[in-house]
Design a protein around this motif. Structure first.
Motif, short mmCIF file in Angstrom:
data_model
loop_
_atom_site.label_atom_id
_atom_site.label_comp_id
_atom_site.label_asym_id
_atom_site.label_seq_id
_atom_site.Cartn_x
_atom_site.Cartn_y
_atom_site.Cartn_z
N MET A 101 26.95 70.55 -14.01
CA MET A 101 26.60 69.33 -12.74
C MET A 101 28.04 68.59 -12.39
SD MET A 101 22.87 67.87 -13.97
CE MET A 101 23.03 66.83 -12.75
N ILE A 102 28.80 68.77 -13.34
CA ILE A 102 30.07 67.51 -12.96
C ILE A 102 30.75 68.25 -11.77
CG2 ILE A 102 32.29 67.03 -13.79
CD1 ILE A 102 31.03 67.03 -16.87
N PRO A 103 31.18 69.47 -11.55
CA PRO A 103 31.91 69.66 -10.12
C PRO A 103 31.06 69.15 -8.83
CG PRO A 103 32.07 71.42 -11.60
CD PRO A 103 30.95 70.57 -12.32
N ALA A 104 29.72 69.34 -8.87
CA ALA A 104 28.88 69.06 -7.85
C ALA A 104 28.78 67.48 -7.69
CB ALA A 104 27.35 69.53 -8.07
N TYR A 105 28.97 66.70 -8.97
CA TYR A 105 28.94 65.26 -8.74
C TYR A 105 30.34 64.94 -8.20
CZ TYR A 105 25.05 64.15 -11.93
OH TYR A 105 23.76 64.33 -12.54
N ILE A 106 31.36 65.65 -8.41
CA ILE A 106 32.70 65.13 -7.89
C ILE A 106 32.51 65.44 -6.29
CG2 ILE A 106 35.12 66.07 -7.76
CD1 ILE A 106 34.88 66.49 -10.89
N ALA A 107 31.82 66.62 -5.77
CA ALA A 107 31.84 66.88 -4.48
C ALA A 107 30.79 66.07 -3.70
CB ALA A 107 31.39 68.62 -4.57
N GLY A 108 30.14 65.08 -4.41
CA GLY A 108 29.24 64.07 -3.85
C GLY A 108 27.94 64.62 -3.67
N VAL A 109 27.44 65.62 -4.27
CA VAL A 109 26.04 66.37 -4.28
C VAL A 109 25.29 65.04 -5.02
CG1 VAL A 109 24.74 68.15 -4.99
CG2 VAL A 109 26.96 68.71 -3.94
N SER A 110 23.99 65.09 -4.63
CA SER A 110 23.13 64.16 -5.31
C SER A 110 22.77 64.55 -6.51
CB SER A 110 21.95 63.87 -4.33
OG SER A 110 20.99 65.20 -4.20
N GLN A 111 22.25 63.66 -7.30
CA GLN A 111 22.02 63.94 -8.71
C GLN A 111 20.72 65.23 -8.74
OE1 GLN A 111 20.53 60.90 -11.29
NE2 GLN A 111 20.68 62.09 -13.03
N LYS A 112 19.71 64.86 -7.72
CA LYS A 112 18.70 65.79 -7.86
C LYS A 112 19.05 67.13 -7.42
CE LYS A 112 14.18 66.22 -5.50
NZ LYS A 112 13.12 65.70 -4.33
N GLU A 113 19.91 67.19 -6.27
CA GLU A 113 20.27 68.70 -5.91
C GLU A 113 21.10 69.28 -7.15
OE1 GLU A 113 20.50 72.18 -3.72
OE2 GLU A 113 19.27 70.30 -3.33
N ALA A 114 22.07 68.45 -7.62
CA ALA A 114 23.14 69.19 -8.51
C ALA A 114 22.12 69.89 -9.57
CB ALA A 114 24.09 68.21 -8.93
N LYS A 115 21.30 68.99 -10.13
CA LYS A 115 20.44 69.32 -11.24
C LYS A 115 19.51 70.59 -10.96
CE LYS A 115 17.60 67.22 -14.83
NZ LYS A 115 16.73 65.92 -15.19
N LYS A 116 18.96 70.56 -9.99
CA LYS A 116 18.20 71.86 -9.41
C LYS A 116 19.31 73.15 -9.40
CE LYS A 116 15.64 73.62 -5.31
NZ LYS A 116 16.78 74.53 -4.88
N ARG A 117 20.21 72.83 -8.84
CA ARG A 117 21.38 74.06 -8.61
C ARG A 117 21.74 74.48 -9.93
NH1 ARG A 117 23.53 78.31 -6.91
NH2 ARG A 117 25.61 78.35 -6.67
N ALA A 118 22.01 73.48 -10.95
CA ALA A 118 22.39 73.79 -12.29
C ALA A 118 21.51 74.37 -13.20
CB ALA A 118 23.02 72.54 -12.82
N LYS A 119 20.09 74.14 -13.02
CA LYS A 119 19.06 74.70 -13.93
C LYS A 119 18.81 76.33 -13.17
CE LYS A 119 16.09 71.09 -15.05
NZ LYS A 119 14.79 70.18 -14.82
N GLU A 120 19.07 76.45 -11.92
CA GLU A 120 19.06 77.81 -11.19
C GLU A 120 20.23 78.71 -12.16
OE1 GLU A 120 19.37 77.09 -7.01
OE2 GLU A 120 17.24 76.83 -6.77
#
Length: 243
Positions: A101-120
């Protein structure tokens, strides 16, 4: 996808790259090979904007990286490039899911969306049950698959890999190599891989041979030598969208 024009790079009096010209198409899996000191990693770092050439330019996904400011380069790397290294470079205090999830956080992605994407991505890697495990609880092959998932989290235009299977045993090497081709075949992912592994180089669509800072040849995989189709790591990953 990637255009490299007349790249030169020196470190003091040592000229490492002496005018490199290359073009890599979208969806290609390209390996860069050559003896130690040929300039392979230096070239990969320049393609990845981790280092600047003394002359020449690199265009990735239509963007001339030589024209970007330092701040813009950082954003460009985060949004357009994914990196996989020989040693996974996972942060030990975070779980597999959190590392992805870390790069998604850096890109400003919400925690909910980053977590969903990481689980996929974890599901596609066959690692859903390892989501809460920290790196010291994962095998070498699992760590490297987590590193690949982390590289993919922001839907990059290209994945740059430096000796990605160099620290793995034979079984995990084969699984990682097949993963690269699964990602290319399913999602059109582009890979540029620096490797000493002859087996991996023989599988790639095209191999760039470097020696003493210049391209001394290219070889393309023959059609009859193409990789046989195999089952993906997990069938549930068939529905994963990288768009």
């Amino acid at each position: 996808m990637i255009t490299i024009e007349n790249i030169h790079k020196s470190f003091g009096a040592l000229e490492v790259l002496k005018g490199i010209d290359l073009h890599i198409d979208k969806g290609e899996v390209v390996s860069i090979v050559g003896p130690s000191g040929a300039g392979k990693t230096t070239l990969l770092q320049i393609i990845g904007t981790l280092d600047k050439p003394d002359a020449g330019r690199v265009v990735v996904d239509g963007i001339d990286t030589s024209k970007l400011s330092t701040r813009k380069l950082s954003d460009f790397r985060n949004q357009h490039l994914g990196f996989v290294f020989q040693f996974h470079q996972l942060l030990p205090e975070f779980t597999a899911l959190e590392n992805i999830m870390i790069p998604a956080y850096i890109a400003g992605v919400s925690q909910k969306e980053a977590k969903k994407r990481a689980k996929e991505l974890l599901a596609f890697m066959g690692l859903s049950e390892r989501a809460s495990h920290k790196p010291n609880e994962l095998s070498g092959g699992e760590k490297q698959r987590v590193a690949v998932a982390r590289a993919l989290i922001n839907n990059p235009a290209v994945i740059l890999a430096d000796e990605p299977s160099g620290s793995l045993d034979s079984k995990n090497k084969q699984e990682l190599h097949q993963l690269f081709f699964d990602l290319r075949d399913k999602f059109g992912q582009t890979f540029v891989i620096v490797t000493h592994d002859e087996g991996l180089a023989e599988l790639t669509d095209r191999t760039i041979h470097l020696k003493d800072g210049v391209v001394v040849g290219e070889s393309a995989k023959k059609e009859e030598e193409s990789v046989d189709e195999v089952e993906t790591i997990v069938t549930d990953g068939d529905n994963l969208s990288l768009v």
